[in-house]
Design an enzyme around this catalytic site. Structure first.
Site, mmCIF file in Angstrom:
data_model
loop_
_atom_site.group_PDB
_atom_site.id
_atom_site.type_symbol
_atom_site.label_atom_id
_atom_site.label_comp_id
_atom_site.label_asym_id
_atom_site.label_seq_id
_atom_site.Cartn_x
_atom_site.Cartn_y
_atom_site.Cartn_z
ATOM 1 N N TYR A 54 34.217 -49.272 73.635
ATOM 2 C CA TYR A 54 34.130 -47.824 73.897
ATOM 3 C C TYR A 54 35.514 -47.224 74.092
ATOM 4 C CZ TYR A 54 29.140 -47.421 73.695
ATOM 5 O OH TYR A 54 27.857 -47.388 73.215
ATOM 6 N N ASN A 71 25.546 -36.258 69.028
ATOM 7 C CA ASN A 71 26.937 -36.708 69.108
ATOM 8 C C ASN A 71 27.412 -36.759 70.553
ATOM 9 O OD1 ASN A 71 26.797 -36.777 66.388
ATOM 10 N ND2 ASN A 71 28.030 -34.945 66.029
ATOM 11 N N VAL A 72 28.228 -37.778 70.829
ATOM 12 C CA VAL A 72 28.736 -37.958 72.188
ATOM 13 C C VAL A 72 30.158 -37.402 72.323
ATOM 14 C CG1 VAL A 72 27.225 -39.927 72.692
ATOM 15 C CG2 VAL A 72 29.464 -40.340 71.637
ATOM 16 N N HIS A 121 22.371 -37.662 73.586
ATOM 17 C CA HIS A 121 22.796 -39.054 73.777
ATOM 18 C C HIS A 121 23.978 -39.184 74.727
ATOM 19 C CE1 HIS A 121 20.668 -40.296 69.761
ATOM 20 N NE2 HIS A 121 19.830 -40.134 70.767
ATOM 21 N N CYS A 128 29.370 -47.595 95.019
ATOM 22 C CA CYS A 128 28.424 -48.685 95.300
ATOM 23 C C CYS A 128 28.902 -50.046 94.787
ATOM 24 C CB CYS A 128 27.042 -48.343 94.724
ATOM 25 S SG CYS A 128 26.947 -48.561 92.944
ATOM 26 N N ASN A 180 23.501 -32.335 54.214
ATOM 27 C CA ASN A 180 23.847 -33.762 54.208
ATOM 28 C C ASN A 180 24.226 -34.156 52.780
ATOM 29 O OD1 ASN A 180 23.649 -36.706 54.385
ATOM 30 N ND2 ASN A 180 22.455 -36.391 56.251
ATOM 31 N N ALA A 218 29.179 -31.225 55.695
ATOM 32 C CA ALA A 218 28.993 -30.158 56.680
ATOM 33 C C ALA A 218 30.156 -29.172 56.650
ATOM 34 C CB ALA A 218 28.846 -30.779 58.071
#
Ligand code: OAD
Length: 263
Positions: A82, A113-114, A132, A165, A228, A246
């Site tokens: 990530y 999309n993140v 997401h 925590c 697309n 796009a």
């Protein structure tokens, strides 16, 4: 025939479809967008399951990198992966498709999309429904803890513990087998119950429940316009299929359209 917008030329077939899509839009008051990784592809972010060789799920196993079991088995590997993606995000900019959508000041953006490229193009934060999650935040893996914080994608931190925590911190994205954020999901579903038109942009529409919004909108009477380059996307139940990228199609489709002027 040329549609001639912004220097982008379309062939006759796409030009005719653009005209058809514009006529639909001009009759609509309630229009939303539902986007996937293809929206950000021209900013330089890889998609997941494209035919392109750099598509993420052709190179990596999603169960190892995007599931709780994968994280538990090898948290360092998942965080490093990530962080590699985050470093890519730090260097990219919104493209013409993000900007064309952002110019529609009232349009809700439902996205898988993140990234935050829609927001960086100017869409107000509350108008972007991130189904997401966000790769630009970390959250505590212990769901009872709820601690989360924004991270700097240019200098993300290695695997670390939650300051509250002690559980592992992890990206605030939705992994396979996890639920979508309930409040956002409820809002997205509610919106799709009452749309005149849904723009479906750059998604393979294969990941559920998100992809189910297309069918929900259709069943509730919405028209569907699909953008697309992959002709397989024409099977997504669209009224109009616009074959193109796009960043080429959206500025042409939305030029002169102003959702804010439709009551
Ligand atoms: P996919 O990678 O499954 O699909 C990307 C789609 O974008 C494909 O249909 C391409 O044809 C299309 N595409 C490629 N370049 C494009 C361009 N320039 N313009 C328009 N379209 C283009 O990505 P998603 O549908 O977003 O989940 O995938 C859904 C989810 O699967 C993602 O949110 C991610 C992934 O696992 C999580 O990370 C939780």
């Amino acid at each position: 025939m040329s549609e001639g917008n912004l220097g982008v030329e379309f062939d006759a077939a796409v030009g005719a479809k653009l005209g058809q899509a514009r006529r639909i839009l001009n009759r609509c008051n309630r229009v939303a967008a539902f986007s996937g990784a293809g929206l950000s592809a021209e900013s330089g972010l890889p998609t997941f399951r494209d035919s392109e060789p750099d598509a993420l799920w052709s190179r990596y196993d999603p169960m190892e990198l995007a599931s709780v079991s994968g994280f538990e088995a090898n948290p360092v590997r998942v965080i490093d992966w990530y962080n590699w993606r985050r470093a890519n995000y730090a260097g990219v900019q919104p493209n013409a498709a993000h900007r064309a959508l952002a110019a529609q000041s009232r349009m809700i953006q439902i996205t898988q999309n993140v990234d935050d490229l829609l927001e960086r193009a100017g869409v107000p934060r509350q108008q972007v429904y991130h189904l997401h999650g966000s790769i630009l935040r970390d959250r505590c893996q212990n769901s009872a803890c709820e601690y989360n914080e924004r991270i700097d994608p240019a200098s993300p931190q290695p695997l670390r513990s939650c300051p509250h925590c002690g559980a592992h911190m992890r990206p605030a994205v939705v992994w396979f087998g996890e639920n979508l954020p309930q409040a956002i999901w409820d809002r997205a579903q509610g919106l799709c119950l009452a749309l005149d038109c849904l723009l479906v942009i750059g998604t393979s529409a294969t990941v559920y429940p998100a992809a189910g919004l297309i069918e929900l909108a259709r069943q509730c009477g919405s028209r569907v316009i699909v953008v697309n380059p992959d002709p397989r996307a024409a099977a997504d139940g669209g009224d109009v299929y616009l074959a193109g990228s796009a960043a080429a199609v959206l500025p042409a489709l939305l030029e002169g359209f102003d959702l804010a002027s439709h009551s």
